[in-house]
Design an enzyme around this catalytic site. Sequence first.
Site, PDB file in Angstrom:
ATOM      1  N   GLU A  31      -1.315 -11.820  -6.327  1.00 17.20           N
ATOM      2  CA  GLU A  31      -0.504 -10.877  -5.542  1.00 17.20           C
ATOM      3  C   GLU A  31       0.976 -11.203  -5.692  1.00 17.20           C
ATOM      4  OE1 GLU A  31      -0.181  -7.942  -4.313  1.00 17.20           O
ATOM      5  OE2 GLU A  31      -1.493  -8.025  -2.563  1.00 17.20           O
ATOM      6  N   THR A  88       6.198  -2.241  -4.059  1.00 21.00           N
ATOM      7  CA  THR A  88       6.121  -3.118  -2.872  1.00 21.00           C
ATOM      8  C   THR A  88       7.356  -4.002  -2.738  1.00 21.00           C
ATOM      9  OG1 THR A  88       3.723  -3.116  -2.905  1.00 21.00           O
ATOM     10  CG2 THR A  88       4.744  -4.938  -1.750  1.00 21.00           C
TER      11      THR A  88
END
Length: 309
Positions: free
Chosen positions: A131, A184
Site C-alpha cells: 500500500e 490517494t
Amino acid sequence: MNSIRAFAPATVANVACGFDIFGFAIEAPGDVVEIRRRDEPGVVIKEITGDEGRLPRNAEKNAVTVVMLHLLKHLGIKDFGAEVVLHKNMPLGSGMGSSAASAVAGVVAMNELLGNPLSRQELLPFAMEGEKIASGSAHADNVGPSLLGGFVVIRSYNPLDIFTIPVPDDLYCTLVHPDIEINTKDARFILRSEVSLKNTIAQMGNVAGLVAGLMKSDYELIGRSMVDVIIEPVRSILIPEFNVVKLAAIENGALGCSISGSGPSMFALSKGKANAESAGLAMQQKFADAGIESSMHVSAINKNGAAIL
Ligand code: HSE
C-alpha cells in the site's frame, strides 16, 4: 503446488467517520493474482491485464510484487522465485481499495505457494508495504479488510492493533464509482494536519456510535453515526455533485452515505438489499444528470476477505 491463484476483494475505507481506522470488504469486484514457481530467485511480472498498461512492470515498483519480495526476504528464501500475472478488476484511483486488493492477493498467493508459513494477521505488515509503494502511505484500512474480511477497526498503528467487529447480517453496501479518477496521494495531501477540539469531539462520538450501532444491529444508530466532520468536507470538493448524490442515497433508502476511501467512489450503507439497490440507482441517476457515467456494486459485507481460488 507450483501454481496458485488468489482473489482479494475491493474495500470501503474510512466508513465516514473513521479516517484510516475503519474499513470493510465487499464481495466483488476483486483482483486476481496468479503466481507460478520458477527456479531462478526473485519475482518477475509476466503480465498485467485490465490496467491499460498503466501500472509499473518493474517488480520492485509494483505493489503486487513488492509484497512478495518482502515476504521472500523475511523468510530468507533465495533459491527460487516466482512469475506473476495480475488481473486488475477495478479501476485505478477509484477509492475502492484497488492497490490494496493487488497487494493482498499477491501476499496471500505467495504465502500459499510457500506452504502458508505466516498467518493472515502476520501477512498484514507485508500488505501495508505494498500500500505504501502504491499510495505513499502504509494505512491499513483497505489492506486489513481485504486480507481478513469483515469490518475492521485499527485501534493503533504503532504497535499495530487491528481486529474485526460483528456487523448485522442484513447490512448492505452500495458502491458507486463515477468515471473520474482521484489519486490517494493528492487526496491525502489536501487534508489539514490540525483538527479543532469541537470537531474531534463530534468525530469521536460518531466513531463510538458506529461501532456500537454495528455491534448492536441498531440500524438507526449506524445511520446517525455515518457523519464525518473532518475529512469529508475537504475531500468532497473533489467529487462533482457530491452533496446531491449523498442526499439522493439517503432519500432512497440508505442509512448514510459518504466517500469510499479517498474517492471518487461514494458508498452507502442500507438495511436490506432492496434499499441498497434503490439508493444506488438514485445515486447513479444524479451523476448521470450531471453527465457523469458511473458503475454500481451492491454487496453484503464480505466476512472472509482474500481467498485461494
Ligand atoms: N484511509 C485512506 C485515505 C484510504 O482516506 O486516504 C485510501 O483508500
